[in-house]
Design a protein around this motif. Sequence first.
Motif, PDB file in Angstrom:
ATOM      1  N   PRO A  38       0.752  -1.323  -0.065  1.00  0.00           N
ATOM      2  CA  PRO A  38       0.167   0.146  -0.144  1.00  0.00           C
ATOM      3  C   PRO A  38       0.741   1.150   0.069  1.00  0.00           C
ATOM      4  O   PRO A  38       0.318   2.323  -0.755  1.00  0.00           O
ATOM      5  CB  PRO A  38      -1.034  -0.165   1.296  1.00  0.00           C
ATOM      6  N   VAL A  39       2.075   1.394   0.592  1.00  0.00           N
ATOM      7  CA  VAL A  39       2.765   2.325   0.761  1.00  0.00           C
ATOM      8  C   VAL A  39       3.521   2.714  -0.635  1.00  0.00           C
ATOM      9  O   VAL A  39       3.801   3.743  -1.238  1.00  0.00           O
ATOM     10  CB  VAL A  39       3.932   2.393   1.890  1.00  0.00           C
ATOM     11  N   ARG A  40       4.111   1.687  -1.144  1.00  0.00           N
ATOM     12  CA  ARG A  40       4.713   1.835  -2.515  1.00  0.00           C
ATOM     13  C   ARG A  40       3.677   2.176  -3.680  1.00  0.00           C
ATOM     14  O   ARG A  40       3.954   2.930  -4.555  1.00  0.00           O
ATOM     15  CB  ARG A  40       5.157   0.465  -2.924  1.00  0.00           C
ATOM     16  N   ALA A  41       2.114   1.602  -3.517  1.00  0.00           N
ATOM     17  CA  ALA A  41       1.559   2.140  -4.299  1.00  0.00           C
ATOM     18  C   ALA A  41       0.868   3.485  -4.348  1.00  0.00           C
ATOM     19  O   ALA A  41       0.877   4.250  -5.206  1.00  0.00           O
ATOM     20  CB  ALA A  41       0.103   1.269  -4.287  1.00  0.00           C
ATOM     21  N   ALA A  42       0.978   4.051  -3.050  1.00  0.00           N
ATOM     22  CA  ALA A  42       0.416   5.217  -2.610  1.00  0.00           C
ATOM     23  C   ALA A  42       1.490   6.446  -3.282  1.00  0.00           C
ATOM     24  O   ALA A  42       1.489   7.542  -3.747  1.00  0.00           O
ATOM     25  CB  ALA A  42       0.133   5.682  -1.382  1.00  0.00           C
ATOM     26  N   SER A  49       4.995  12.879   1.397  1.00  0.00           N
ATOM     27  CA  SER A  49       5.536  12.489   2.560  1.00  0.00           C
ATOM     28  C   SER A  49       4.665  12.432   4.143  1.00  0.00           C
ATOM     29  O   SER A  49       4.560  11.643   4.763  1.00  0.00           O
ATOM     30  CB  SER A  49       6.898  13.225   2.951  1.00  0.00           C
ATOM     31  N   ALA A  50       3.951  13.847   3.881  1.00  0.00           N
ATOM     32  CA  ALA A  50       3.112  14.049   4.944  1.00  0.00           C
ATOM     33  C   ALA A  50       1.922  12.889   5.223  1.00  0.00           C
ATOM     34  O   ALA A  50       1.375  12.398   6.253  1.00  0.00           O
ATOM     35  CB  ALA A  50       2.517  15.279   4.875  1.00  0.00           C
ATOM     36  N   TYR A  51       1.277  12.778   3.729  1.00  0.00           N
ATOM     37  CA  TYR A  51       0.267  11.675   3.636  1.00  0.00           C
ATOM     38  C   TYR A  51       0.637  10.363   4.114  1.00  0.00           C
ATOM     39  O   TYR A  51       0.183   9.381   4.853  1.00  0.00           O
ATOM     40  CB  TYR A  51      -0.217  11.722   2.248  1.00  0.00           C
ATOM     41  N   LEU A  52       1.811   9.987   3.519  1.00  0.00           N
ATOM     42  CA  LEU A  52       2.182   8.578   3.793  1.00  0.00           C
ATOM     43  C   LEU A  52       2.614   8.484   5.355  1.00  0.00           C
ATOM     44  O   LEU A  52       2.250   7.444   6.014  1.00  0.00           O
ATOM     45  CB  LEU A  52       3.513   8.237   3.255  1.00  0.00           C
ATOM     46  N   HIS A  56      -0.213   5.776   6.638  1.00  0.00           N
ATOM     47  CA  HIS A  56       0.466   4.482   6.625  1.00  0.00           C
ATOM     48  C   HIS A  56       1.526   4.357   7.812  1.00  0.00           C
ATOM     49  O   HIS A  56       1.662   3.312   8.228  1.00  0.00           O
ATOM     50  CB  HIS A  56       1.324   4.390   5.421  1.00  0.00           C
ATOM     51  N   LEU A  57       2.442   5.099   7.903  1.00  0.00           N
ATOM     52  CA  LEU A  57       3.667   4.789   8.598  1.00  0.00           C
ATOM     53  C   LEU A  57       3.335   4.917  10.115  1.00  0.00           C
ATOM     54  O   LEU A  57       3.837   4.001  10.909  1.00  0.00           O
ATOM     55  CB  LEU A  57       4.875   5.745   8.364  1.00  0.00           C
ATOM     56  N   LEU A  58       2.907   6.057  10.672  1.00  0.00           N
ATOM     57  CA  LEU A  58       2.337   6.238  12.038  1.00  0.00           C
ATOM     58  C   LEU A  58       1.317   5.121  12.514  1.00  0.00           C
ATOM     59  O   LEU A  58       1.597   4.573  13.439  1.00  0.00           O
ATOM     60  CB  LEU A  58       1.830   7.706  12.577  1.00  0.00           C
ATOM     61  N   PRO A  59       0.083   4.909  11.946  1.00  0.00           N
ATOM     62  CA  PRO A  59      -0.553   3.560  12.419  1.00  0.00           C
ATOM     63  C   PRO A  59      -0.083   2.351  12.599  1.00  0.00           C
ATOM     64  O   PRO A  59      -0.192   1.707  13.187  1.00  0.00           O
ATOM     65  CB  PRO A  59      -1.726   3.771  11.388  1.00  0.00           C
TER      66      PRO A  59
END
Length: 85
Positions: A38-42, A49-52, A56-59
């Motif tokens: 999902p991160v690579r697709a986004a 970076s803020a969206y990712l 994705h990263l913090l959760p």
Amino acid sequence: LPPGETFLLTMALLGLLGIGAPFRQARQAVRAARASEPVRAARGLGAGSAYLLSRHLLPAALPGLGALWLMLVPTFVLAEVALSF
């Protein structure tokens, strides 16, 4: 030293000595999440970076860090008690 300053100094030293494990766990969780599909697709669709980070990263990193902090608090309390005894 007055008791208040001694307490703050002890807490600061215990915090500095015990901060390595949460940093290592956070780094490992973020690295694992960055490699997920999902991160690579986004990122491929142009996500910033803020969206990712927020979606994705913090959760992915927070549940493990919360559990680790819950285990570290009693350790720090016991260390403080042992040092003051």
